[in-house]
Design an enzyme around this catalytic site. Structure first.
Site, PDB file in Angstrom:
ATOM      1  CG  HIS A 220      -1.958  -1.199   1.004  1.00 19.02           C
ATOM      2  ND1 HIS A 220      -2.900  -1.239   0.014  1.00 19.02           N
ATOM      3  CD2 HIS A 220      -2.053  -2.388   1.673  1.00 19.02           C
ATOM      4  CE1 HIS A 220      -3.569  -2.379   0.094  1.00 19.02           C
ATOM      5  NE2 HIS A 220      -3.065  -3.096   1.088  1.00 19.02           N
ATOM      6  CB  CYS A 263      -4.015  -8.097   4.382  1.00 18.34           C
ATOM      7  SG  CYS A 263      -4.891  -6.900   3.396  1.00 18.34           S
TER       8      CYS A 263
END
Lengths: 302, 105
Positions: A220, A263
């Site tokens: 990210h 995740c």
């Protein structure tokens, strides 16, 4: 005789020199140690340190995506991926979380056996409370998420807590987020314990884990905006603003904790429990990084 | 090369091949059980550090299954892989403790 006296004088001089050095070194150590002790507790302005982190974090994304307005980052991947954004806007015409919000309202208004209700725990719910969570509770010395606060409210009213990720708790959380839309996150870190929780979350965010050796930041921050298989990797800025989220993959609302578990599994790391201290600290860090963005939960994602 | 020499050469090669010890699996069950146990301890240590990998448990379960089925070679391979994985997870945790800040914004 003279040589003996000379030897004695030299020995005394050496001993005094060593003692003096030792005393001076001890004093210096004490000063340094005392300084570091104080620095670790009273002298640091935690709020300022954290705000500097926030500025660095947010500036990274603003520079990385110069065509995206800061306020847009609460839309996750749809802020940077125009093709997916069109589909998402169409999906929002009939939001898939709408029924859950209605259900949340009904559940929120139900009274506990003692006659009280959630409104007694969240007196400002009409103005919106989502932007205040997660918050650091000085009394219990822990990060309290909205879901944890909902369960704390139930327990305070002699009612059994709800299972995390149950339809009930995500619906209530979704309803409270819906009422908070437009309010901006502005969480502050004002104590050493809050700072330690923040730091634990930050450490998790940047630590590589799992067989694939990936940190949250690898996806990210480092490769945000690029494709992982068919999907564009969303920017780390703004992740918590749309929580709880309706994911098409799940077919229901879910919390950020559920997303963290997903995740972690993706990188082949054993996930932590929902609402574990580790995930609450991570949510705390991530939400602080999103200070200044508006609440837009519940949201929908692929 | 004379025909006799050629014949002797091939005869020797043949004998060498026939008499060479065939590949046999020498690891015994107690050694494999020991490796599984060591791997399990390392897995628990990785778990305590919060860095356990999802794949290690699967390898350990498969190693035990293979051992139970009498496939010692497979069991040993799987146990060793689990051991290496758990060890790597601990190294990963220690590396993260020291270096996480280097990639922080």
């Amino acid at each position: 005789m003279r040589s003996k006296a000379k030897a004695l004088t030299i020995s005394l001089a050496i001993i005094s020199s060593i003692s003096l050095q030792s005393v001076l070194a001890n004093e210096t150590w004490k000063k340094q140690n005392s300084h570091s002790r104080v620095a670790k507790t009273d002298n640091l302005n935690y709020s300022q340190i954290v705000n500097e982190d926030v500025t660095r974090f947010q500036n990274f994304f603003v520079k990385k995506f110069p065509n995206v307005e800061f306020e847009e980052f609460n839309n996750g991947v749809y802020a940077i991926d125009s093709e997916s954004r069109e589909q998402w806007i169409e999906m929002e015409d009939f939001p898939p979380y709408e029924l859950a919000v209605d259900e949340g309202k009904i559940l929120f208004e139900q009274k506990f056996d003692n006659g009280k209700s959630y409104a007694d725990c969240f007196p400002d719910f009409k103005k919106g409370v989502r932007q205040n969570y997660p918050r650091f509770d000085q009394k219990t010395n822990q990060v309290v998420t909205l879901e944890l606060a909902i369960n704390q409210c139930r327990e305070a009213n002699n009612t059994a807590p709800l299972a995390y990720e149950s339809e009930e708790i995500t619906s209530i959380s979704g309803y409270l987020a819906f009422l908070s839309r437009g309010n901006k996150f502005n969480l502050q870190v004002n104590s050493i314990n809050a700072y330690n929780a923040y730091l634990a979350g930050k450490r998790f965010y940047y630590s590589k884990r799992g067989q694939l050796n990936f940190a949250c930041s690898d996806c990210h921050i480092k490769i945000t905006g690029t494709k992982l298989r068919a999907d564009t990797v969303s920017p780390g800025l703004g992740h918590p603003t749309g929580m709880p989220v309706y994911r098409s993959k799940w077919g229901e609302l879910g919390s950020i904790g559920r997303r963290y578990q997903e995740c972690n599994k993706n990188v082949r790391a054993v996930p932590f429990d929902l609402q574990s201290e580790v995930y609450r600290n991570l949510e705390y860090f991530q939400t602080i990084m999103s200070n200044g963005l508006e609440v837009n939960g519940p949201s929908s994602r692929k | 090369m004379k025909p006799i020499q050629t014949l002797t050469f091939f005869a020797l090669v043949f004998l060498a091949l026939v008499l060479a010890p065939s590949k046999s699996y020498s690891e015994n069950s107690s050694d494999i059980i020991k490796t599984i146990s060591q791997a399990e301890n390392l897995r628990l240590e990785a778990s305590k550090l919060g860095f356990e990998w999802t794949t290690t448990r699967i390898l350990l379960a498969d190693a035990q299954k293979a051992l139970k089925a009498g496939n010692k070679e497979k069991a040993n391979q799987l146990a060793k892989r689990a051991f290496n994985e758990a060890e790597s997870a601990i190294k990963q945790a220690k590396f993260a403790q020291q270096h996480w800040n280097k990639s922080a914004l």
